[in-house]
Design an enzyme around this catalytic site. Structure first.
Site, PDB file in Angstrom:
ATOM      1  N   GLU A  53       0.825  -1.205   0.000  1.00  0.00           N
ATOM      2  CA  GLU A  53       0.000   0.000   0.000  1.00  0.00           C
ATOM      3  C   GLU A  53       0.863   1.260   0.000  1.00  0.00           C
ATOM      4  O   GLU A  53       0.594   2.218  -0.736  1.00  0.00           O
ATOM      5  CB  GLU A  53      -0.922   0.005   1.230  1.00  0.00           C
ATOM      6  CG  GLU A  53      -1.863  -1.187   1.302  1.00  0.00           C
ATOM      7  CD  GLU A  53      -1.305  -2.354   2.095  1.00  0.00           C
ATOM      8  OE1 GLU A  53      -2.086  -3.052   2.745  1.00  0.00           O
ATOM      9  OE2 GLU A  53      -0.066  -2.569   2.056  1.00  0.00           O
ATOM     10  N   ALA A 310      14.204 -41.732   0.076  1.00  0.00           N
ATOM     11  CA  ALA A 310      12.929 -42.402   0.313  1.00  0.00           C
ATOM     12  C   ALA A 310      12.566 -42.518   1.789  1.00  0.00           C
ATOM     13  O   ALA A 310      11.404 -42.363   2.169  1.00  0.00           O
ATOM     14  CB  ALA A 310      12.974 -43.799  -0.318  1.00  0.00           C
TER      15      ALA A 310
END
Length: 381
Positions: A53, A310
């Protein structure tokens, strides 16, 4: 005459320019419109610098445009508290805007509707929930972390788990050889995933076998993400490639090291240790993965990328700690003796974990699959 949704869509595109830089703050964009013309626009680039803003108002002034009576389109509720910068709600009031259209309420407990209330009290018309779902996609980690904090639960970051696999679901040969399964375009996409992440988690096995750098190697304004190595038994040494690249590395274990890896002050990489709670589900002391994620979230880590083997990947999935699964699948077969993607020793169909499709697309000659878990007991954005 453009609609509120069209201007908000532009604000969302502006916010994406801070994709790699705003952490721990959210990515926010703002567009100022007056008489159906854009008079200013801005986005938040970096924590400690101007919010969207403020930057949009400054842009309007630089163009010589008067913000009185304008409409501000903001992808996240304007902040209402003093942090490193003043509150944006007051900035919009001082700019004499007449209307604020917000995409969504800020889940930060310090804001949580207060920004909109301040604007309404000042006589400014407020419209919210404009393209809320699209805006939420900008900040999955910030929203998750702040939403959990607002409910007085232990915060967690948004966790992505990335894997490169063959058609038969393999990630490396039995020897550990894995370079390369996917093509250069997929590997470039992984670099972008790293760049938008606050932290990258890997295991000691990955460091010992692959000797990766785990850094960002594309031309962006991104800071290097925190590199987190889970090394419960302190097996890695100071010669690892990961320590030769700029940035911060944290070695995580449930036990303190007998001898710490040290770096000279002139070294580009800084190394520290984090001792977490020990896992309760294993005879051998291992890192409590949820405790690690909570610790990272408390340090302002919004988004985490897991790049591991894994076993560690399977552990994160089994404990329901993965928000998003990103698979890059190459059109190749590695065979039944090659290493699987996940170690999940299921025995019955009742143990399967289902995922929902989020995105499927080609990246070069490979397929990128993005999925979210359908089974979860934790907060998800």
């Amino acid at each position: 005459m453009a609609s509120d949704q069209e201007y908000m869509a532009l604000a969302i595109q502006l916010a994406k320019q801070g994709l790699y830089t705003t952490s721990p703050n959210p990515r926010v964009g703002c567009v100022l419109v007056k008489n159906d013309e854009i008079i200013g626009q801005g986005f938040h680039f970096k924590a400690g610098e101007g919010h969207a803003e403020v930057n949009a108002i400054a842009d309007a002034k630089q163009r010589g445009n008067d913000t009185q009576g304008a409409t501000a389109y903001v992808t996240l509720e304007p902040c209402s508290h003093f942090g490193r910068t003043p509150p944006c709600a007051q900035g919009l009031i001082d700019a004499n805007v007449a209307r604020v259209v917000g995409a969504m309420t800020d889940p930060n407990p310090q804001v949580a509707g207060n920004g909109f209330n301040i604007l309404r009290t000042a006589g400014i018309e407020v419209v919210d929930n404009c393209l809320a779902a699209e805006s939420a996609k900008l900040n999955p980690g910030f929203i998750k972390r702040m939403s959990m904090a607002g409910k007085n639960t232990e915060p967690l970051p948004y966790v992505r788990l990335k894997m490169a696999t063959s058609l038969d679901g393999r990630t490396a040969m039995q020897s550990g050889e894995s370079q390369w399964i996917t093509g250069p375009e997929a590997r470039a996409e992984v670099q972008r995933l790293r760049a938008q992440s606050c932290a990258i988690i890997c295991g000691a096995d990955s460091v010992l076998i692959d000797d990766p750098s785990m850094n960002v190697r594309i031309e962006t304004d991104s800071r290097q993400p925190l590199r987190v190595i889970i090394d419960s038994q302190h097996r890695i040494n100071a010669d690892a490639n990961i320590f030769t690249h700029p940035g911060k590395v944290v070695i995580v274990s449930p036990v303190a090291p007998e001898s710490a890896i040290t770096r000279n002050e002139s070294d580009v990489c800084s190394v520290s240790y984090l001792q977490t709670a020990a896992s309760e589900n294993n005879d051998r002391q291992q890192v409590d993965l949820k405790d690690l994620l909570v610790t990272l979230a408390r340090q302002g880590i919004n988004e985490v990328l897991i790049e591991s083997g894994a076993q560690l990947a399977g552990a994160f999935i089994a404990q329901d700690l993965v928000d998003e699964l990103v698979l890059f699948t190459a059109p190749t077969l590695l065979g039944s003796d090659a290493r699987p993607a996940f170690t999940l020793p299921f025995e019955t169909m009742g143990q399967q974990i289902r995922w929902s499709w989020q995105d499927v697309r080609m990246v070069g000659n490979d397929l990128k699959l993005v999925l979210k878990s359908q089974v979860s007991s934790k907060e998800k954005p």
